[in-house]
Design a protein around this motif. Structure first.
Motif, PDB file in Angstrom:
ATOM      1  N   ILE A 141       8.812  -1.032   5.362  1.00  0.00           N
ATOM      2  CA  ILE A 141       8.104  -0.087   4.495  1.00  0.00           C
ATOM      3  C   ILE A 141       6.889   0.493   5.233  1.00  0.00           C
ATOM      4  O   ILE A 141       6.045  -0.252   5.734  1.00  0.00           O
ATOM      5  CB  ILE A 141       7.607  -0.799   3.221  1.00  0.00           C
ATOM      6  N   PRO A 142       6.769   1.816   5.304  1.00  0.00           N
ATOM      7  CA  PRO A 142       5.588   2.393   5.962  1.00  0.00           C
ATOM      8  C   PRO A 142       4.342   2.245   5.097  1.00  0.00           C
ATOM      9  O   PRO A 142       4.431   2.156   3.868  1.00  0.00           O
ATOM     10  CB  PRO A 142       5.971   3.865   6.132  1.00  0.00           C
ATOM     11  N   PHE A 143       3.203   2.193   5.751  1.00  0.00           N
ATOM     12  CA  PHE A 143       1.957   2.212   5.001  1.00  0.00           C
ATOM     13  C   PHE A 143       1.764   3.601   4.394  1.00  0.00           C
ATOM     14  O   PHE A 143       2.061   4.614   5.043  1.00  0.00           O
ATOM     15  CB  PHE A 143       0.765   1.895   5.907  1.00  0.00           C
ATOM     16  N   PRO A 144       1.269   3.688   3.161  1.00  0.00           N
ATOM     17  CA  PRO A 144       1.003   5.006   2.572  1.00  0.00           C
ATOM     18  C   PRO A 144       0.005   5.787   3.434  1.00  0.00           C
ATOM     19  O   PRO A 144      -0.962   5.213   3.944  1.00  0.00           O
ATOM     20  CB  PRO A 144       0.389   4.663   1.206  1.00  0.00           C
ATOM     21  N   PRO A 145       0.225   7.070   3.629  1.00  0.00           N
ATOM     22  CA  PRO A 145      -0.699   7.867   4.439  1.00  0.00           C
ATOM     23  C   PRO A 145      -2.132   7.757   3.926  1.00  0.00           C
ATOM     24  O   PRO A 145      -2.385   7.910   2.737  1.00  0.00           O
ATOM     25  CB  PRO A 145      -0.162   9.295   4.281  1.00  0.00           C
ATOM     26  N   GLY A 146      -3.040   7.435   4.822  1.00  0.00           N
ATOM     27  CA  GLY A 146      -4.453   7.367   4.471  1.00  0.00           C
ATOM     28  C   GLY A 146      -4.877   6.120   3.736  1.00  0.00           C
ATOM     29  O   GLY A 146      -6.054   5.985   3.371  1.00  0.00           O
ATOM     30  N   GLU A 147      -3.953   5.174   3.513  1.00  0.00           N
ATOM     31  CA  GLU A 147      -4.307   3.955   2.784  1.00  0.00           C
ATOM     32  C   GLU A 147      -5.235   3.086   3.630  1.00  0.00           C
ATOM     33  O   GLU A 147      -4.942   2.770   4.781  1.00  0.00           O
ATOM     34  CB  GLU A 147      -3.041   3.165   2.432  1.00  0.00           C
ATOM     35  N   THR A 148      -6.367   2.703   3.052  1.00  0.00           N
ATOM     36  CA  THR A 148      -7.332   1.868   3.770  1.00  0.00           C
ATOM     37  C   THR A 148      -7.641   0.565   3.044  1.00  0.00           C
ATOM     38  O   THR A 148      -8.353  -0.278   3.602  1.00  0.00           O
ATOM     39  CB  THR A 148      -8.657   2.639   3.983  1.00  0.00           C
ATOM     40  N   ASP A 149      -7.131   0.397   1.832  1.00  0.00           N
ATOM     41  CA  ASP A 149      -7.396  -0.830   1.092  1.00  0.00           C
ATOM     42  C   ASP A 149      -6.679  -2.003   1.769  1.00  0.00           C
ATOM     43  O   ASP A 149      -5.443  -2.031   1.850  1.00  0.00           O
ATOM     44  CB  ASP A 149      -6.910  -0.684  -0.349  1.00  0.00           C
ATOM     45  N   ILE A 150      -7.455  -2.961   2.265  1.00  0.00           N
ATOM     46  CA  ILE A 150      -6.890  -4.057   3.050  1.00  0.00           C
ATOM     47  C   ILE A 150      -5.924  -4.888   2.226  1.00  0.00           C
ATOM     48  O   ILE A 150      -4.863  -5.302   2.712  1.00  0.00           O
ATOM     49  CB  ILE A 150      -8.020  -4.944   3.614  1.00  0.00           C
ATOM     50  N   ASP A 151      -6.238  -5.125   0.958  1.00  0.00           N
ATOM     51  CA  ASP A 151      -5.343  -5.922   0.118  1.00  0.00           C
ATOM     52  C   ASP A 151      -3.990  -5.228  -0.050  1.00  0.00           C
ATOM     53  O   ASP A 151      -2.941  -5.878  -0.028  1.00  0.00           O
ATOM     54  CB  ASP A 151      -5.976  -6.167  -1.254  1.00  0.00           C
ATOM     55  N   VAL A 152      -4.017  -3.918  -0.213  1.00  0.00           N
ATOM     56  CA  VAL A 152      -2.766  -3.161  -0.338  1.00  0.00           C
ATOM     57  C   VAL A 152      -1.943  -3.276   0.940  1.00  0.00           C
ATOM     58  O   VAL A 152      -0.723  -3.496   0.907  1.00  0.00           O
ATOM     59  CB  VAL A 152      -3.063  -1.682  -0.660  1.00  0.00           C
ATOM     60  N   LEU A 153      -2.611  -3.149   2.081  1.00  0.00           N
ATOM     61  CA  LEU A 153      -1.901  -3.218   3.362  1.00  0.00           C
ATOM     62  C   LEU A 153      -1.275  -4.593   3.590  1.00  0.00           C
ATOM     63  O   LEU A 153      -0.136  -4.701   4.053  1.00  0.00           O
ATOM     64  CB  LEU A 153      -2.856  -2.869   4.508  1.00  0.00           C
ATOM     65  N   TRP A 154      -1.995  -5.646   3.216  1.00  0.00           N
ATOM     66  CA  TRP A 154      -1.431  -6.986   3.388  1.00  0.00           C
ATOM     67  C   TRP A 154      -0.315  -7.245   2.373  1.00  0.00           C
ATOM     68  O   TRP A 154       0.645  -7.971   2.686  1.00  0.00           O
ATOM     69  CB  TRP A 154      -2.526  -8.047   3.277  1.00  0.00           C
ATOM     70  N   ASP A 155      -0.390  -6.660   1.192  1.00  0.00           N
ATOM     71  CA  ASP A 155       0.719  -6.770   0.237  1.00  0.00           C
ATOM     72  C   ASP A 155       1.977  -6.109   0.798  1.00  0.00           C
ATOM     73  O   ASP A 155       3.095  -6.635   0.656  1.00  0.00           O
ATOM     74  CB  ASP A 155       0.344  -6.123  -1.096  1.00  0.00           C
TER      75      ASP A 155
END
Length: 398
Positions: A141-155
């Motif tokens: 799954i790619p990271f959402p463009p511009g996503e910077t929330d660390i919790d979201v990225l680790w999820d």
């Protein structure tokens, strides 16, 4: 204490485990190593029996059809199958399993089924979820463009691991009567993973999600003499620059560009062929090709080390007090390159692929007197007791 050591990866994944196995044996315990069959000589040198796991990793990385991200689901399923087959046999009669390398998703299940203790060890901090760092790249799954929330990225990182490993893992677990796992990554890591990395090189500010136990890097003592012809080359002039890319695929024309950059800096060159297949570009007497040798004996005699940024090579160069140039390719290698630059013990090349002249500035930084002075000072702080700390922690587990 009988310890089963499990890893699947290249030399940087296997040698630290062999080092821990050797130390466990020195302290009166017993160790077994499950790893790719490429490393039988390494296991013999450590005095630890090897249980070969899967086909040669060199073939996987450098064969006619090397693995690609598209192969990741098949690779994950094969890896789990290998673990259930090999580790289940090797761990019989053991007290604890220590796992590392590429996602040992099936290994904890074997420990669970056998009713023995399990430890997950990391050789770099970048895989451990923490608020101070983003996840390393994985297929999926790619990271959402511009996503910077660390919790979201680790999820998303956890979702990527699940997509690759959860279905085959739970199928194997069901076959041996174990319940399914929901979050494969955290199941594998456990709440208390070990970080077997040099603290100076890999600081750990902590994580609210895991209670990480530090041991220091696991270094296998190496008393092998250098080959006579290499000794003669070293003795014939000023310290050369070492160039090697370990087990990774080197960028196109890497040997030529690096050798020319080193020569432009008025230094001789040692080229480690390695799995990358590097080689001297001509028959000049200022360039010498080698195969695998004792880095602990060689690195103190060179002017700088140009390498891919693997944890093992970075630690060995730092321990030798020699400046480094890191040409990072993927995974944790950019982390080690950044640490080398931050500590002032060398430089990191911008990007994975050198172009004409791009290595010059990094090499000049590494060869500067101030860098060598800083590298020598940092070398005095490098710990060498990591395997002892780890072996004692295993013994204390009872």
């Amino acid at each position: 204490m009988r310890v089963c050591l499990v890893t699947w990866g290249s030399r940087g994944d296997v040698e630290p485990m062999a080092a821990l196995g050797a130390r466990v044996c020195e302290l009166g315990g017993e160790a077994r190593l499950c790893a790719p069959p490429d490393f039988e000589e390494l296991a013999n040198r450590a005095g630890v029996p090897l249980f070969p796991m899967g086909r040669p990793i060199r073939e996987f990385l450098h064969g006619e059809r090397p693995a690609t991200p598209a192969d990741a689901p098949r690779t994950a399923a094969n890896l789990i199958a290998m673990q259930f087959e090999t580790v289940a046999r090797a761990a019989e009669g053991c007290d604890v399993i220590v796992a590392s390398g590429l996602m040992p998703a099936g290994t904890r299940s074997i420990a669970e089924k056998l009713g023995i203790r399990y430890v997950c060890a990391m050789f770099h901090p970048g895989s451990i979820p923490a608020p101070h760092q983003k996840p390393l790249a994985r297929p999926g799954i790619p990271f959402p463009p511009g996503e910077t929330d660390i919790d979201v990225l680790w999820d998303i990182d956890a979702q990527r691991v699940n997509a690759l490993y959860r279905e085959p893992l739970n199928a194997h677990r069901a076959a041996i009567g174990l319940p399914p796992v929901d979050n494969v990554r955290d199941h594998v890591f456990t709440p208390t993973p070990w970080l077997a990395a040099e603290p100076i090189l890999a600081p750990w500010p902590g994580s609210p999600y895991f209670e990480v136990a530090r041991t220091g890097a696991w270094i296998l003592p190496d008393t092998r003499p250098l080959p006579d012809d290499l000794h003669a080359f070293l003795d014939a002039g000023t310290p050369p620059v070492y160039v090697g890319m370990g087990s990774v695929r080197a960028p196109a024309d890497f040997a030529r560009m690096t050798i020319e950059a080193v020569r432009a800096a008025s230094h001789r060159v040692i080229v480690n062929r390695g799995w990358a297949g590097l080689a001297p570009i001509d028959d000049g007497d200022d360039c010498f090709g080698i195969d695998e040798v004792n880095h602990q004996a060689l690195f103190p005699r060179v002017a700088a080390v140009v390498h891919h940024g693997g944890a093992g090579t970075t630690t060995m160069a730092a321990r030798a007090g020699v400046p480094q140039v890191v040409v990072a390719q993927f995974a944790d290698q950019p982390f080690w390159g950044a640490r080398v630059a931050a500590l002032g013990i060398g430089a990191t090349h911008e990007g994975p692929t050198p172009v004409e002249g791009s290595l010059t500035a990094a090499l000049m930084t590494a060869l500067a007197p101030d860098t060598r002075t800083r590298a020598a000072a940092i070398a005095q702080q490098i710990r060498t007791d990591g395997t002892t700390v780890a072996a004692q922690k295993l013994s204390a587990m009872g």
